[in-house]
Scaffold this active site. Sequence first.
Site, mmCIF file in Angstrom:
data_model
loop_
_atom_site.group_PDB
_atom_site.id
_atom_site.type_symbol
_atom_site.label_atom_id
_atom_site.label_comp_id
_atom_site.label_asym_id
_atom_site.label_seq_id
_atom_site.Cartn_x
_atom_site.Cartn_y
_atom_site.Cartn_z
ATOM 1 N N ASP A 1 0.065 -0.050 -5.230
ATOM 2 C CA ASP A 1 -1.070 0.415 -4.436
ATOM 3 C C ASP A 1 -2.346 0.077 -5.200
ATOM 4 O OD1 ASP A 1 -1.406 2.601 -1.969
ATOM 5 O OD2 ASP A 1 -3.108 2.550 -3.335
ATOM 6 N N GLY B 1 6.251 7.212 0.933
ATOM 7 C CA GLY B 1 7.019 7.585 2.108
ATOM 8 C C GLY B 1 7.773 6.434 2.726
ATOM 9 N N ASP C 1 1.063 -1.053 4.782
ATOM 10 C CA ASP C 1 0.709 0.217 5.431
ATOM 11 C C ASP C 1 -0.768 0.433 5.125
ATOM 12 O OD1 ASP C 1 0.732 2.628 6.688
ATOM 13 O OD2 ASP C 1 1.993 3.651 5.232
ATOM 14 N N CYS D 1 0.866 -1.190 0.000
ATOM 15 C CA CYS D 1 0.000 0.000 0.000
ATOM 16 C C CYS D 1 0.894 1.229 0.000
ATOM 17 C CB CYS D 1 -0.930 -0.006 1.210
ATOM 18 S SG CYS D 1 -1.931 -1.492 1.379
ATOM 19 N N CYS E 1 -1.991 3.798 11.001
ATOM 20 C CA CYS E 1 -1.878 5.021 11.792
ATOM 21 C C CYS E 1 -3.166 5.190 12.582
ATOM 22 C CB CYS E 1 -1.574 6.239 10.922
ATOM 23 S SG CYS E 1 -2.698 6.485 9.539
#
Length: 452
Positions: free
Chosen positions: A281, A262, A329, A257, A382
């Site tokens: 992605d 980053g 991620d 992903c 996150c």
Amino acid sequence: MGQAWPFYVVVDAFQRIRTLTPAARCSAAIEVLTDIAERRRPAADALKDWGLAHRFAGSGDRAGIASLVYDALRRRSSAAWIMGSDTPRAILIGALRLQQGLAAASVASLFSGDRFAPEPLSDVERVRLETGTLEDAPPEVAGDAPAFALPELAAALGDDLVPELKALARRAPLDIRVNALRGSREDVMPALAAFEAAPAPHAPQGLRIPIGADGRGPALHVEAEFLDGWYEIQDEGSQLAALLAAPRPGETIVDLCAGGGGKTLALAAETRNGARLIATDGDPRRLAPIHERLRRSGAVAEVRTPRTGKARADVLEDLDGRVDRVVVDAPCTGSGTWRRNPDAKWRLRPGSLALRTAEQAQVLDRAARLVKPGGRIVYITCSLLPSENDAAVAGLISQWRGRFDVVPAEDVLAAGPASLRDAVRITAHGVQMSPLRTGTDGFYVAVIARRG
């Protein structure tokens, strides 16, 4: 043809460009907050539209208005509580006290009713501003969080629930990751001395730069060192998550992903371009920035962009069962980033959480098919919500019964700095970073090993 503005509007706009005082910025912030509330739209979109409609406002004015808006959104519930009203005006008034620490007299000077200033404070507003308290406020109000998410947040944060939520309502720091492919952070620190850059608390390549009183940091993306690939703007928590992924030279690694890249760049730097790194992605649009970022940083990665439409094919099919490490991620609610995106918490709904957990299950299943026996899946979010973290990992273990094991947290943390080990929360299946404990965004990391 464009809209023809009446002469008096043009004159008014010209005058306001010369007199966009702090009070006028408060009026503008109330306009934007009203737009956000009425149309339930992201703050960034409302701020952009306001700027387009008020071109006389300079960049400094727009930034100041944005700061007021985001601070008000950070403290939306608590500000409404102390003011006894949830109107945009009341929320801004309350936030000026709670977030910026302004005394009642200072707030009253901004709400003077003078030209372009908001209407004067009423007697009720003055009393609430001076006497309102959060002493009896429920946790979702004291911590400025959506009420429906409180049970999950309480399960994750325990006795630290309200302190953690308050930390999530503060302004986020500005962190950068020095690109190890270019040099060490000691090499780049002299060039950033004017910005008072200092080593980040945990990440070995991280630097933290103070933000201004208005909540803004310097425009690091225009500095020569950024343009030459010496650093990337990246929260320390994201940097640490890439470290805990423990990428190794010689491995085949898929960043499943990857988005804008980053963590792809961080993985490349950590292995000194010694791994075969594939970035992809599910949404090809999100991959658009990665090519320029790879070029600038010197990172080496193969980008596989899926096609859209009926002809869409699996761009990773040839790698099934052959990958050493799959970094996921995962798409999530972003509850760990509320201090950066405070409007997102107020737009969060149970339905959107259910959608995210379904996407997480899907992407974890794809990762399970990619990883080879003895290989590992690194699951990152996150988020602070257990349904997106431990529950997602448990779901994978259950679905692939007997094929995967969770790597103990102590082994996961061994790949990171020693200072992190006492700061994180250990969960049932992973480790949780948070603003209060680690000073980072709320990142979760779990490592799942496929049996040989």
